[in-house]
Scaffold this motif. Sequence first.
Motif, PDB file in Angstrom:
ATOM      1  N   LEU A 100      20.483  39.732  54.758  1.00 49.71           N
ATOM      2  CA  LEU A 100      20.519  40.942  55.578  1.00 49.71           C
ATOM      3  C   LEU A 100      20.277  42.205  54.756  1.00 49.71           C
ATOM      4  CD1 LEU A 100      23.605  40.119  57.841  1.00 49.71           C
ATOM      5  CD2 LEU A 100      21.182  39.984  58.463  1.00 49.71           C
ATOM      6  N   GLY A 101      20.188  42.058  53.427  1.00 45.64           N
ATOM      7  CA  GLY A 101      19.975  43.219  52.574  1.00 45.64           C
ATOM      8  C   GLY A 101      21.223  44.040  52.337  1.00 45.64           C
ATOM      9  N   LEU A 102      22.413  43.446  52.524  1.00 45.12           N
ATOM     10  CA  LEU A 102      23.666  44.172  52.354  1.00 45.12           C
ATOM     11  C   LEU A 102      24.266  43.869  50.978  1.00 45.12           C
ATOM     12  CD1 LEU A 102      25.327  43.560  55.829  1.00 45.12           C
ATOM     13  CD2 LEU A 102      24.261  45.673  55.018  1.00 45.12           C
ATOM     14  N   PRO A 103      24.526  44.901  50.164  1.00 41.20           N
ATOM     15  CA  PRO A 103      25.115  44.684  48.837  1.00 41.20           C
ATOM     16  C   PRO A 103      26.626  44.505  48.921  1.00 41.20           C
ATOM     17  CG  PRO A 103      24.681  47.009  49.150  1.00 41.20           C
ATOM     18  CD  PRO A 103      24.164  46.313  50.386  1.00 41.20           C
ATOM     19  N   VAL A 104      27.075  43.340  49.393  1.00 43.51           N
ATOM     20  CA  VAL A 104      28.509  43.083  49.504  1.00 43.51           C
ATOM     21  C   VAL A 104      29.080  42.706  48.146  1.00 43.51           C
ATOM     22  CG1 VAL A 104      28.351  42.354  51.903  1.00 43.51           C
ATOM     23  CG2 VAL A 104      28.143  40.648  50.083  1.00 43.51           C
ATOM     24  N   SER A 105      30.386  42.672  48.068  1.00 38.90           N
ATOM     25  CA  SER A 105      31.057  42.329  46.822  1.00 38.90           C
ATOM     26  C   SER A 105      31.249  40.821  46.709  1.00 38.90           C
ATOM     27  CB  SER A 105      32.418  43.025  46.754  1.00 38.90           C
ATOM     28  OG  SER A 105      33.164  42.509  45.673  1.00 38.90           O
ATOM     29  N   GLY A 106      30.571  40.218  45.727  1.00 38.56           N
ATOM     30  CA  GLY A 106      30.803  38.810  45.455  1.00 38.56           C
ATOM     31  C   GLY A 106      32.222  38.577  44.967  1.00 38.56           C
ATOM     32  N   SER A 107      32.767  39.557  44.238  1.00 39.26           N
ATOM     33  CA  SER A 107      34.136  39.451  43.732  1.00 39.26           C
ATOM     34  C   SER A 107      35.130  39.315  44.875  1.00 39.26           C
ATOM     35  CB  SER A 107      34.496  40.705  42.922  1.00 39.26           C
ATOM     36  OG  SER A 107      33.522  40.966  41.950  1.00 39.26           O
ATOM     37  N   HIS A 108      35.037  40.225  45.820  1.00 37.27           N
ATOM     38  CA  HIS A 108      35.987  40.208  46.924  1.00 37.27           C
ATOM     39  C   HIS A 108      35.743  39.023  47.852  1.00 37.27           C
ATOM     40  CE1 HIS A 108      36.456  44.777  46.141  1.00 37.27           C
ATOM     41  NE2 HIS A 108      37.245  44.060  45.377  1.00 37.27           N
ATOM     42  N   SER A 109      34.487  38.573  47.941  1.00 34.29           N
ATOM     43  CA  SER A 109      34.201  37.370  48.725  1.00 34.29           C
ATOM     44  C   SER A 109      34.941  36.171  48.150  1.00 34.29           C
ATOM     45  CB  SER A 109      32.691  37.091  48.739  1.00 34.29           C
ATOM     46  OG  SER A 109      31.972  38.158  49.281  1.00 34.29           O
ATOM     47  N   LEU A 110      34.858  36.028  46.834  1.00 30.41           N
ATOM     48  CA  LEU A 110      35.509  34.892  46.176  1.00 30.41           C
ATOM     49  C   LEU A 110      37.023  35.013  46.249  1.00 30.41           C
ATOM     50  CD1 LEU A 110      35.125  32.315  44.547  1.00 30.41           C
ATOM     51  CD2 LEU A 110      35.101  33.714  42.471  1.00 30.41           C
ATOM     52  N   ILE A 111      37.541  36.205  46.001  1.00 33.59           N
ATOM     53  CA  ILE A 111      38.984  36.413  46.030  1.00 33.59           C
ATOM     54  C   ILE A 111      39.549  36.152  47.423  1.00 33.59           C
ATOM     55  CG2 ILE A 111      40.756  38.217  45.886  1.00 33.59           C
ATOM     56  CD1 ILE A 111      38.989  39.371  43.549  1.00 33.59           C
ATOM     57  N   ALA A 112      38.851  36.669  48.443  1.00 35.27           N
ATOM     58  CA  ALA A 112      39.297  36.437  49.818  1.00 35.27           C
ATOM     59  C   ALA A 112      39.241  34.955  50.166  1.00 35.27           C
ATOM     60  CB  ALA A 112      38.440  37.239  50.797  1.00 35.27           C
ATOM     61  N   GLY A 113      38.191  34.275  49.692  1.00 37.25           N
ATOM     62  CA  GLY A 113      38.077  32.839  49.935  1.00 37.25           C
ATOM     63  C   GLY A 113      39.227  32.070  49.310  1.00 37.25           C
ATOM     64  N   ILE A 114      39.598  32.436  48.079  1.00 36.85           N
ATOM     65  CA  ILE A 114      40.716  31.773  47.395  1.00 36.85           C
ATOM     66  C   ILE A 114      42.024  32.006  48.151  1.00 36.85           C
ATOM     67  CG2 ILE A 114      42.118  31.764  45.299  1.00 36.85           C
ATOM     68  CD1 ILE A 114      39.586  32.542  43.747  1.00 36.85           C
ATOM     69  N   ILE A 115      42.248  33.265  48.545  1.00 37.88           N
ATOM     70  CA  ILE A 115      43.488  33.592  49.253  1.00 37.88           C
ATOM     71  C   ILE A 115      43.553  32.874  50.601  1.00 37.88           C
ATOM     72  CG2 ILE A 115      44.749  35.469  50.382  1.00 37.88           C
ATOM     73  CD1 ILE A 115      43.735  37.315  48.125  1.00 37.88           C
ATOM     74  N   GLY A 116      42.448  32.908  51.350  1.00 34.01           N
ATOM     75  CA  GLY A 116      42.422  32.253  52.657  1.00 34.01           C
ATOM     76  C   GLY A 116      42.631  30.761  52.554  1.00 34.01           C
ATOM     77  N   ALA A 117      41.924  30.117  51.614  1.00 34.77           N
ATOM     78  CA  ALA A 117      42.069  28.677  51.435  1.00 34.77           C
ATOM     79  C   ALA A 117      43.467  28.328  50.958  1.00 34.77           C
ATOM     80  CB  ALA A 117      41.023  28.174  50.433  1.00 34.77           C
ATOM     81  N   GLY A 118      44.014  29.153  50.066  1.00 35.75           N
ATOM     82  CA  GLY A 118      45.355  28.896  49.543  1.00 35.75           C
ATOM     83  C   GLY A 118      46.408  28.981  50.629  1.00 35.75           C
ATOM     84  N   ILE A 119      46.337  30.017  51.459  1.00 36.50           N
ATOM     85  CA  ILE A 119      47.315  30.188  52.547  1.00 36.50           C
ATOM     86  C   ILE A 119      47.215  29.034  53.541  1.00 36.50           C
ATOM     87  CG2 ILE A 119      47.913  31.615  54.539  1.00 36.50           C
ATOM     88  CD1 ILE A 119      47.156  34.058  52.880  1.00 36.50           C
TER      89      ILE A 119
END
Length: 331
Positions: A100-119
């Motif tokens: 989509l051409g959006l410069p999202v944060s890979g850092s926050h994507s990974l961190i959110a994924g870890i937190i979501g999966a962990g919970i």
Amino acid sequence: MPESSIGLVLLVIILALLFDFFNGFNDAANAIATVISTRALSPTAAISMAAVLNFVGALAGTAVAKTVGTGLVDSEVITLESVGAAAAAAAIWVLIASRLGLPVSGSHSLIAGIIGAGIAIGGLDILVGSGIRKVLLGLALAPLVGIFAGYLVMLSLLWLFQNTSPSTVNNLFGRLQILSAGFMAFSHGTNDAQKTMGIITLALLVGGRIDEFSVPLWVIFLSGSVIAIGTAAGGQRVIRTVGMRIVKLRTIDGFAAETTAASIIEAASRLGFPLSTTHTITSGILGVGSTKRLSAVRWGVAWNIVLAWVFTFPITGVLGAVLALLAKQVF
């Protein structure tokens, strides 16, 4: 910890490397969008330089890897399937954003994924409060510091060179911007490649392949190589968004934004903060652009980027949780 099957460990490593590749693909813009938009370097030369320095930067430390691997969720409770789900969720979101051409944060994507999966697997008790606070502090401060510092650096340069002819300034900073872009690429590799190192090392620890959290040398080289390959692959749509659509940049502007962002990222890397390089360079560009006049910044484009950042945490967190629950059923 008891050993998991080698096949499952390898699958998680592959998912982490897919995230690493897509992160480099999306974040290529962080290091080189400005140097391309100001025509200080051709796209081919800029991408090649960024890929090499991403790799070199990846060799510069492991403090961020430790935060990602042990500072967010309890490594004694998290499962290997959850680690893989987190990496998969981050890779999927970064890939979609890149398309989509959006410069999202890979850092926050990974961190959110870890937190979501962990919970999803261990409940809220699995979270490590000190590490979460460190991440949230970086999330809050990176854009503010980037804008403020970019504004001040640019004002200082304008004052220093106020009596210098535009052609001389352009030629000087055309050369200096190559150095600042290189610094930005190096700092990007230092911070972002370590996130994949953290995930792979966590997978090895949870899978019973190592006895303590210590990043193996082969993981460092592998993570650095893959993010470099992802950077070399380009991410042209994101480059156009960051480098050309937010604000029209001159060489002095690009130098100011890159130097500001790279300095912030390097400091964060030494302190173990998994900072968003995307947040930092984009905020630096906004700060630099604001010295012209507020109307010089295309705030509509900037707002779309902000929305992508805001949605990253809930989307990737939920996706990580869903994938973790599915993986629990399958494996």
